[in-house]
Scaffold this motif. Sequence first.
Motif, PDB file in Angstrom:
ATOM      1  N   PHE A 204       0.837  -1.200   0.000  1.00 17.60           N
ATOM      2  CA  PHE A 204       0.000   0.000   0.000  1.00 17.60           C
ATOM      3  C   PHE A 204       0.870   1.248   0.000  1.00 17.60           C
ATOM      4  CE2 PHE A 204      -3.464  -2.769   1.254  1.00 17.60           C
ATOM      5  CZ  PHE A 204      -4.599  -2.134   0.768  1.00 17.60           C
ATOM      6  N   ALA A 205       1.907   1.253   0.826  1.00 16.43           N
ATOM      7  CA  ALA A 205       2.775   2.423   0.947  1.00 16.43           C
ATOM      8  C   ALA A 205       3.536   2.699  -0.335  1.00 16.43           C
ATOM      9  CB  ALA A 205       3.745   2.234   2.106  1.00 16.43           C
ATOM     10  N   ALA A 206       3.918   1.644  -1.059  1.00 19.09           N
ATOM     11  CA  ALA A 206       4.705   1.813  -2.284  1.00 19.09           C
ATOM     12  C   ALA A 206       3.915   2.482  -3.399  1.00 19.09           C
ATOM     13  CB  ALA A 206       5.215   0.452  -2.757  1.00 19.09           C
ATOM     14  N   ALA A 207       2.592   2.508  -3.273  1.00 19.72           N
ATOM     15  CA  ALA A 207       1.746   3.028  -4.349  1.00 19.72           C
ATOM     16  C   ALA A 207       1.262   4.443  -4.106  1.00 19.72           C
ATOM     17  CB  ALA A 207       0.542   2.100  -4.551  1.00 19.72           C
ATOM     18  N   THR A 208       1.741   5.091  -3.034  1.00 24.92           N
ATOM     19  CA  THR A 208       1.194   6.404  -2.708  1.00 24.92           C
ATOM     20  C   THR A 208       2.230   7.301  -2.056  1.00 24.92           C
ATOM     21  OG1 THR A 208      -0.521   7.558  -1.433  1.00 24.92           O
ATOM     22  CG2 THR A 208       0.376   5.556  -0.463  1.00 24.92           C
ATOM     23  N   ASN A 209       1.983   8.609  -2.122  1.00 24.10           N
ATOM     24  CA  ASN A 209       2.817   9.584  -1.440  1.00 24.10           C
ATOM     25  C   ASN A 209       2.158  10.143  -0.191  1.00 24.10           C
ATOM     26  OD1 ASN A 209       5.036   9.460  -3.172  1.00 24.10           O
ATOM     27  ND2 ASN A 209       4.124  10.915  -4.599  1.00 24.10           N
ATOM     28  N   ILE A 210       0.916   9.745   0.113  1.00 17.36           N
ATOM     29  CA  ILE A 210       0.329  10.148   1.385  1.00 17.36           C
ATOM     30  C   ILE A 210       0.770   9.144   2.450  1.00 17.36           C
ATOM     31  CG2 ILE A 210      -1.658  11.144   0.178  1.00 17.36           C
ATOM     32  CD1 ILE A 210      -3.364   8.876   1.453  1.00 17.36           C
ATOM     33  N   PRO A 211       0.817   9.548   3.719  1.00 10.84           N
ATOM     34  CA  PRO A 211       1.300   8.629   4.755  1.00 10.84           C
ATOM     35  C   PRO A 211       0.411   7.393   4.894  1.00 10.84           C
ATOM     36  CG  PRO A 211       1.275  10.893   5.557  1.00 10.84           C
ATOM     37  CD  PRO A 211       0.541  10.899   4.259  1.00 10.84           C
ATOM     38  N   VAL A 212       1.049   6.246   5.027  1.00  9.52           N
ATOM     39  CA  VAL A 212       0.369   4.980   5.302  1.00  9.52           C
ATOM     40  C   VAL A 212       0.857   4.474   6.652  1.00  9.52           C
ATOM     41  CG1 VAL A 212       0.080   2.567   4.605  1.00  9.52           C
ATOM     42  CG2 VAL A 212       0.040   4.383   2.877  1.00  9.52           C
ATOM     43  N   ILE A 213      -0.081   4.074   7.505  1.00  8.31           N
ATOM     44  CA  ILE A 213       0.239   3.579   8.843  1.00  8.31           C
ATOM     45  C   ILE A 213      -0.142   2.116   8.924  1.00  8.31           C
ATOM     46  CG2 ILE A 213      -0.232   3.826  11.310  1.00  8.31           C
ATOM     47  CD1 ILE A 213      -0.993   6.763  10.730  1.00  8.31           C
ATOM     48  N   ASN A 214       0.769   1.316   9.405  1.00  5.68           N
ATOM     49  CA  ASN A 214       0.537  -0.118   9.565  1.00  5.68           C
ATOM     50  C   ASN A 214      -0.323  -0.374  10.793  1.00  5.68           C
ATOM     51  OD1 ASN A 214       0.651  -2.893   9.802  1.00  5.68           O
ATOM     52  ND2 ASN A 214       2.876  -3.043   9.702  1.00  5.68           N
ATOM     53  N   GLY A 215      -1.560  -0.820  10.569  1.00  3.85           N
ATOM     54  CA  GLY A 215      -2.462  -1.160  11.657  1.00  3.85           C
ATOM     55  C   GLY A 215      -2.438  -2.637  11.989  1.00  3.85           C
ATOM     56  N   GLY A 216      -1.421  -3.348  11.462  1.00  5.44           N
ATOM     57  CA  GLY A 216      -1.296  -4.785  11.689  1.00  5.44           C
ATOM     58  C   GLY A 216      -1.287  -5.532  10.370  1.00  5.44           C
ATOM     59  N   ASP A 217      -0.175  -6.241  10.076  1.00  7.70           N
ATOM     60  CA  ASP A 217      -0.099  -6.994   8.819  1.00  7.70           C
ATOM     61  C   ASP A 217       0.161  -8.466   9.119  1.00  7.70           C
ATOM     62  OD1 ASP A 217       2.528  -6.440   9.642  1.00  7.70           O
ATOM     63  OD2 ASP A 217       3.312  -6.575   7.603  1.00  7.70           O
ATOM     64  N   GLY A 218      -0.899  -9.240   9.193  1.00  6.83           N
ATOM     65  CA  GLY A 218      -0.777 -10.662   9.445  1.00  6.83           C
ATOM     66  C   GLY A 218      -0.001 -10.930  10.722  1.00  6.83           C
ATOM     67  N   ALA A 219       0.959 -11.838  10.626  1.00  5.47           N
ATOM     68  CA  ALA A 219       1.800 -12.175  11.779  1.00  5.47           C
ATOM     69  C   ALA A 219       3.063 -11.319  11.819  1.00  5.47           C
ATOM     70  CB  ALA A 219       2.177 -13.651  11.732  1.00  5.47           C
ATOM     71  N   GLY A 220       3.084 -10.228  11.038  1.00  2.00           N
ATOM     72  CA  GLY A 220       4.279  -9.380  10.940  1.00  2.00           C
ATOM     73  C   GLY A 220       4.446  -8.453  12.118  1.00  2.00           C
ATOM     74  N   GLU A 221       3.986  -7.210  11.981  1.00  2.00           N
ATOM     75  CA  GLU A 221       4.187  -6.209  13.022  1.00  2.00           C
ATOM     76  C   GLU A 221       2.903  -5.455  13.328  1.00  2.00           C
ATOM     77  OE1 GLU A 221       7.476  -3.665  13.820  1.00  2.00           O
ATOM     78  OE2 GLU A 221       8.527  -4.365  12.042  1.00  2.00           O
ATOM     79  N   HIS A 222       2.907  -4.806  14.469  1.00  2.00           N
ATOM     80  CA  HIS A 222       1.834  -3.883  14.864  1.00  2.00           C
ATOM     81  C   HIS A 222       2.524  -2.710  15.557  1.00  2.00           C
ATOM     82  CE1 HIS A 222      -1.965  -2.307  15.789  1.00  2.00           C
ATOM     83  NE2 HIS A 222      -2.563  -3.363  16.314  1.00  2.00           N
ATOM     84  N   PRO A 223       3.173  -1.829  14.794  1.00  2.00           N
ATOM     85  CA  PRO A 223       4.045  -0.811  15.402  1.00  2.00           C
ATOM     86  C   PRO A 223       3.334   0.168  16.314  1.00  2.00           C
ATOM     87  CG  PRO A 223       3.766  -0.402  13.049  1.00  2.00           C
ATOM     88  CD  PRO A 223       3.200  -1.762  13.315  1.00  2.00           C
TER      89      PRO A 223
END
Length: 434
Positions: A204-223
């Motif tokens: 999602f972040a790679a496709a845009t110049n507006i800020p993207v916040i990770n709200g949880g990606d699978g078993a990855g991270e929840h910063p």
Amino acid sequence: MNPPQQTFLRDAMRTLRMTRESFALRLGCTKRALDTWLLPDESKEFRAMPEVARKFITEILANARGVAVSAAAAHHGLTQDETVPNKEFGVLSHLLSVDQFSRESADALCALADAMQPVARRRKTCRVLEGAVLANLFFEASTRTRLSFASAFNRLGGSVSDTTGFTYSSMAKGESIHDTSRTVSGYADVMVVRHPDQGSVRQFAAATNIPVINGGDGAGEHPTQALIDLYTVQQEFSRLGKLIDGAHIAIVGDLKYGRTTHSLIKLLSLYKRMRFSLVSPPSLEMPEEICHLIAQRGHNVDVSHSLSEAITEADVLYTTRIQKERFTGEAVPEFLSSYEINKKRVNELCRPDIVVLHPLPRDSRDGAFDLNTDLDGDSRLAIFRQTDNGVPIRMAIFATLLGVDGLVQRSLRDANWAVPLTLGPDDIIIEPVG
């Protein structure tokens, strides 16, 4: 405009890495006087500190920050004039991982969250994001994360557009993440994304110049949850007269799929001389690469399958539910009851000043053996103070990403509606210890 007294003092102690006792000694005042200065201004016990004390603290902070900048410059072979701020997390950047943070930038965000507390507590209002739009894109179930992001944005004056689940998204028709992200960028000023596939939020972040916040990606991270957890530990330790440096953190439960634990342990590893006790069923241990990273940073990491051996001397007990919905062929571990955190175990095994945290939701169904409700109302249980902290931390994130953090103090206005002293009937009003 000067920040509120409580915010100013907490930021000073955080910057100087001092407990209440050592800070009071440095100022030449009693701890009791400092405690009254640190109370919320609506408290009956609150006292305004003398202006000479604020000036003295300002001088101490200026000297401390100057030394820190010089040390950082020397480490990187730069002159002081050549130093530049860390751009990993700032205006119009994305927030995808706790790896973007240094200890200093994480502490700075927590200090900004302190400044947001009067708004989060409904004592003040703020309109610095009036006219801005948040797109909340949640392709996975959520209550706290989705609503606290929305509340944080609303309390800064912005508006929120929600999409929940694949069924109500064009991705159900085969639209790519790239096309969805680029399309939403035309409608909103910032995106929060939760997705079941690890790495998807980066797409999602790679496709845009507006800020993207990770709200949880699978078993990855929840910063953002890790930042909330760090902020909660800071607040609880401040009350207890402790520092995070040298603390013993016990993390219990599903450490393989518990993305909150992955982010939290990496964030806490920015501090010094930490001891981590990682307790889980054998099939749900913390990923090896994360354990290796923490050990490389010089911390003590103990991996265990026994609760009683790991939590006896812990300062923080962070427990998570078993995330059966993420299992990929694993059998449900036997003897889950041996990992349940309940009042009997906390009383028998833990220190009297233990801080018990859980990212929630906790599974209260029979046979889940998650965090037991018999601890509700116990001052050691900080889970609802933890959830309440989601609003000021996420307000601080939005203010930083959209570049309005410097406008917050001057925009505050008194709220006009009535607010209860505590938000829940079982909440405990906690005064500083000692």
